[in-house]
Design a protein around this motif. Structure first.
Motif, short mmCIF file in Angstrom:
data_model
loop_
_atom_site.label_atom_id
_atom_site.label_comp_id
_atom_site.label_asym_id
_atom_site.label_seq_id
_atom_site.Cartn_x
_atom_site.Cartn_y
_atom_site.Cartn_z
N UNK A 35 -8.98 -2.31 -0.75
CA UNK A 35 -8.31 -2.16 0.54
C UNK A 35 -9.23 -2.55 1.69
N UNK A 36 -8.70 -3.40 2.57
CA UNK A 36 -9.49 -3.79 3.75
C UNK A 36 -9.45 -2.72 4.83
N UNK A 37 -8.64 -1.66 4.62
CA UNK A 37 -8.53 -0.61 5.64
C UNK A 37 -9.47 0.55 5.40
N UNK A 38 -10.21 0.48 4.31
CA UNK A 38 -11.25 1.47 4.07
C UNK A 38 -10.75 2.90 4.05
N UNK A 39 -11.35 3.77 4.85
CA UNK A 39 -11.05 5.21 4.83
C UNK A 39 -9.67 5.53 5.35
N UNK B 230 0.86 -1.18 0.00
CA UNK B 230 0.00 0.00 0.00
C UNK B 230 0.90 1.24 0.00
N UNK B 231 0.57 2.30 -0.76
CA UNK B 231 1.43 3.49 -0.81
C UNK B 231 1.78 4.05 0.56
N UNK B 232 0.87 3.95 1.51
CA UNK B 232 1.13 4.47 2.85
C UNK B 232 2.31 3.77 3.50
N UNK C 77 -14.62 -8.94 0.03
CA UNK C 77 -13.97 -8.22 -1.05
C UNK C 77 -13.42 -9.22 -2.08
N UNK C 78 -13.78 -9.01 -3.35
CA UNK C 78 -13.31 -9.90 -4.42
C UNK C 78 -11.86 -9.58 -4.75
N UNK D 206 -7.16 0.29 -3.54
CA UNK D 206 -6.83 -1.13 -3.59
C UNK D 206 -5.57 -1.40 -2.79
N UNK D 207 -5.50 -2.63 -2.30
CA UNK D 207 -4.30 -3.12 -1.63
C UNK D 207 -3.68 -4.21 -2.47
N UNK D 208 -2.37 -4.24 -2.47
CA UNK D 208 -1.68 -5.38 -3.03
C UNK D 208 -1.07 -6.17 -1.89
N UNK D 209 -0.82 -7.45 -2.11
CA UNK D 209 -0.17 -8.28 -1.10
C UNK D 209 0.78 -9.23 -1.80
#
Length: 373
Positions: free
Chosen positions: A188-192, A49-51, A158-159, A198-201
């Motif tokens: 993203x499962x972290x929402x706001x 995630x960019x963060x 989430x798909x 989107x999240x990558x893993x």
């Protein structure tokens, strides 16, 4: 001989077809219960995630475990269902809301995946059950389940989609040691709290796979030994040529054979007149008479369509006419009973008693007799 030629011709045709068929060997799973496996693995996952890149990606690495159940369709293709999860970490910048500092958020989750697996080693180099190491690729959709922040009672689904690369160490026909690397993308499962939608893993795990009953593949077609097939073809050709020669010789021999008529004479033994003699005033058959009875019975049974007359006589010079009539009938009856006892059918026999009629033989004692004719 002709049928032998036809059979050899068919064998030659079949052998030629087999020789021209493809020789590439293929395998498949013969029974539905074969090649079912279960896998467990553990490792680490990083949330892409960019963060997280702003504060050091290494802090976003978390544990990961997974359990899979699947089936090998053939040495190249397989399918599996997998459940995986633990928690994921996000570093977020709160300067916009609560001041200039960063904190991290942990989110528990689990993912259900459906993977299609493709064994590159077997696809390229051919199936080899003794190969030590195989490389496979896999890909498929999934669903990630996690509770939203601020709404702890609500579960989001989430798909996602993922692809990966796996290395398999072949320990035995039952056990493999696996190393898997997977890349996954999902909302993203972290929402706001996430600046990205989107999240990558990315994950790296190691585990073990157990195949129930061992890996069992059946060959679709065996490798063709061209030299052996040529030898068989030549043998069939030689046998066919010899059979055709034999057939021609047989036809020539039959054409030159003259018909021969052979007369067959069958001798049939038929009972002629037989005499059973009695003692004076007696109707009992003695041992000499029984020999004649048994010989006569054997012939009568061999000719069941013949009928015979049993005629009883008495000595005219002895006794009254009435007595002689009765005695002649008793003697005939005794012979009749003896023949039936020996197995002669009653339908073949007829009884006649002539009493003391004129003597048929020159001497009186010869007329104490039963004649079978």
């Amino acid at each position: 001989m002709k049928s032998k030629v036809v059979i050899l011709s068919l064998l030659l045709t079949g052998a030629a077809i087999s020789a021209s068929a493809q020789t590439k060997e293929k395998f498949y799973t013969e029974r539905a219960k074969d090649n079912i496996f279960i896998s467990v693995g553990a490792g680490a996952q990083g949330c892409v995630n960019p963060n997280n890149f702003d504060y050091g990606f290494g802090h976003a690495i978390t544990p990961l475990i997974h359990v899979s159940v699947g089936k090998l369709i053939n040495p190249v293709w397989g399918v599996r269902a997998q459940v995986a999860g633990m928690w994921s970490t996000l570093y977020t910048d709160y300067s916009r809301m609560k001041g200039d500092y960063a904190e991290y958020k942990n989110k528990k989750y689990f993912t259900l995946r459906a993977d299609a697996m493709y064994n590159l080693s077997n696809a390229i180099a051919g199936y080899n059950p003794d190969r030590l190491f195989n490389v496979s690729v896999f890909a498929g959709p999934g669903l990630t389940f996690a509770k939203a922040y601020g709404k702890m009672d609500k579960m989001n689904a989430l798909v996602n989609g993922s692809v990966g690369l796996a290395g398999q160490f072949n320990v035995s026909k039952y056990i493999d040691i696996n190393i898997e690397a997977r890349g996954e993308v999902s909302p993203s499962i972290f929402g706001k709290y996430s600046s990205a939608y989107t999240d990558g893993a990315v994950s790296l795990t190691a585990g073990v796979t157990y195949t129930f009953g061992g890996k069992k593949f059946v060959s679709c077609n065996s490798k063709v030994d061209q030299s052996a097939i040529n030898d068989e073809l030549n043998r069939y050709r030689n046998e066919l040529a010899q059979a055709q020669t034999d057939l021609a010789d047989t036809k020539n021999a039959l054409a030159n054979v003259k018909p021969v008529t052979k007369e067959v004479v069958k001798e049939v033994e038929v009972a002629g007149p037989r005499a059973i003699f009695f003692q004076i005033g007696k109707s009992k058959i003695d041992d000499y008479g029984m020999v004649n009875i048994q010989l006569a019975a054997k012939i009568l049974k061999a000719n069941p369509d013949k009928k015979y007359k049993i005629a009883g006589y008495a000595d005219k010079a002895t006794g009254s006419s009435k007595w002689n009539q009765k005695l002649s009938e008793e003697r005939a009856q005794a012979v009749y009973d003896a023949l039936v006892k020996e197995g002669v059918s009653k339908d073949q026999l007829e009884l006649v008693g002539f009493g003391g009629t004129a003597n048929i033989f020159g001497k009186n004692f010869l007329n104490r007799v039963v004649i079978l004719e």
